[in-house]
Scaffold this motif. Structure first.
Motif, PDB file in Angstrom:
ATOM      1  N   ASP A   1      45.019 -64.733  33.078  1.00  0.00           N
ATOM      2  CA  ASP A   1      43.566 -65.368  33.510  1.00  0.00           C
ATOM      3  C   ASP A   1      43.721 -65.937  34.861  1.00  0.00           C
ATOM      4  N   LEU A   2      44.917 -66.712  35.325  1.00  0.00           N
ATOM      5  CA  LEU A   2      45.144 -67.252  36.587  1.00  0.00           C
ATOM      6  C   LEU A   2      44.813 -66.025  37.517  1.00  0.00           C
ATOM      7  N   GLY A   3      45.590 -64.833  37.477  1.00  0.00           N
ATOM      8  CA  GLY A   3      45.409 -63.935  38.328  1.00  0.00           C
ATOM      9  C   GLY A   3      44.153 -63.411  38.540  1.00  0.00           C
ATOM     10  N   GLU A   4      43.236 -63.213  37.376  1.00  0.00           N
ATOM     11  CA  GLU A   4      41.917 -62.762  37.818  1.00  0.00           C
ATOM     12  C   GLU A   4      41.222 -63.838  38.177  1.00  0.00           C
ATOM     13  N   GLN A   5      41.356 -64.972  38.090  1.00  0.00           N
ATOM     14  CA  GLN A   5      40.598 -66.325  38.578  1.00  0.00           C
ATOM     15  C   GLN A   5      40.873 -66.104  40.067  1.00  0.00           C
ATOM     16  N   HIS A   6      42.103 -66.196  40.469  1.00  0.00           N
ATOM     17  CA  HIS A   6      42.321 -66.006  41.840  1.00  0.00           C
ATOM     18  C   HIS A   6      41.969 -64.824  42.788  1.00  0.00           C
TER      19      HIS A   6
ATOM     20  N   ALA B   1      50.248 -59.838  40.902  1.00  0.00           N
ATOM     21  CA  ALA B   1      51.481 -59.573  40.773  1.00  0.00           C
ATOM     22  C   ALA B   1      52.171 -60.766  41.597  1.00  0.00           C
ATOM     23  N   HIS B   2      51.456 -61.385  42.297  1.00  0.00           N
ATOM     24  CA  HIS B   2      51.637 -62.388  43.224  1.00  0.00           C
ATOM     25  C   HIS B   2      51.615 -63.884  42.197  1.00  0.00           C
ATOM     26  N   VAL B   3      50.515 -63.855  41.708  1.00  0.00           N
ATOM     27  CA  VAL B   3      50.499 -64.940  40.788  1.00  0.00           C
ATOM     28  C   VAL B   3      51.191 -65.001  39.650  1.00  0.00           C
TER      29      VAL B   3
ATOM     30  N   GLU C   1      54.867 -52.375  44.033  1.00  0.00           N
ATOM     31  CA  GLU C   1      54.686 -51.697  42.807  1.00  0.00           C
ATOM     32  C   GLU C   1      53.487 -51.734  42.380  1.00  0.00           C
ATOM     33  N   ALA C   2      52.670 -52.848  42.309  1.00  0.00           N
ATOM     34  CA  ALA C   2      51.264 -53.239  41.445  1.00  0.00           C
ATOM     35  C   ALA C   2      50.318 -52.319  42.615  1.00  0.00           C
TER      36      ALA C   2
ATOM     37  N   LEU D   1      43.677 -54.898  45.850  1.00  0.00           N
ATOM     38  CA  LEU D   1      43.654 -56.594  46.280  1.00  0.00           C
ATOM     39  C   LEU D   1      44.002 -57.241  44.597  1.00  0.00           C
ATOM     40  N   ARG D   2      43.187 -57.005  43.969  1.00  0.00           N
ATOM     41  CA  ARG D   2      43.272 -57.535  42.371  1.00  0.00           C
ATOM     42  C   ARG D   2      44.531 -57.424  41.939  1.00  0.00           C
ATOM     43  N   ALA D   3      45.284 -56.228  42.246  1.00  0.00           N
ATOM     44  CA  ALA D   3      46.745 -55.834  41.621  1.00  0.00           C
ATOM     45  C   ALA D   3      47.634 -56.500  42.177  1.00  0.00           C
TER      46      ALA D   3
END
Length: 214
Positions: free
Chosen positions: A186-191, A99-101, A80-81, A93-95
């Protein structure tokens, strides 16, 4: 998880099965697959051992169902993301990573069990779990391949990079603690930034974050 998740199901007609799956998740999370017994699961579910076997004749079936449910939800979230992220590989990839994180943070016990206990599955049950995991990894592989083709990513090792990105996101389950300095976002953006660096892509400006996290 999805509509059949032991953590989210509200279907009264399946109350016994849901209670069993919740109890199994708690037992496997606390003791591991090898250490947890079917008696532990029955006790946690508030049912008899004989009734438990009516639903799940083997402990491995419980584990396989939990892992299937977890991956179904993870796959649905990532799909979906990505579908709403546009055409650029970096954006998709960022999306996917966000979603994964978020899934790993929301379902940390499920994610830990998936990481550590799949080794106890064999035969058809293991093949099914591996195939489901491959479906999730294939999304990353397609995104990375598209980015390499379009010149967004310069890595000479696209397949290895995709596998490592999946591992990087999954590993959050082993160390994440609520109440830390990073929010889920933030954790998603970092990864995502880690992943883009791994892919030798152009990096967006860094943004510091505060809130719950590590």
């Amino acid at each position: 998880m999805n509509s059949r998740s032991p953590g989210l199901v509200r279907d009264g007609s399946r109350a016994n099965e849901v209670a069993i799956l919740r109890a199994a998740l708690e037992a496997f999370g606390a003791k591991g697959f090898h250490g947890a017994s079917m008696r532990d699961v029955a006790r946690g579910a508030g049912t008899s051992l004989s009734n438990l076997y009516n639903y799940f004749p083997a402990k491995s079936q419980l584990l396989a169902e939990l892992l299937r449910l977890a991956n179904d939800e993870l796959l649905a979230r990532i799909t979906e993301a990505v579908s709403g992220a546009g055409e650029r590989a970096a954006d998709r990839l960022r999306a996917a990573i966000a979603a994964h994180v978020a899934f790993v943070v929301d379902h940390q016990v499920e994610s830990l069990v998936a990481l550590s206990e799949v080794r106890y599955l064999a035969g058809v049950a293991r093949e099914g779990v591996v195939a489901a995991r491959d479906s999730t990894q294939n999304i990353y592989e397609r995104i990375v391949a598209d980015g390499v083709r379009d010149g967004e990513f310069r890595t000479p090792y696209p397949d290895d990079a995709a596998r490592n990105i999946v591992s990087l996101c999954s590993a959050i389950a082993t160390w994440y603690r609520p109440g830390g300095r990073l929010s889920k976002q933030d954790l998603g953006e970092q990864h995502a930034r880690y992943a883009l660096a791994l892919l030798e892509a152009e990096l967006p400006p860094a943004r510091s974050g505060k809130g719950a996290g590590r």
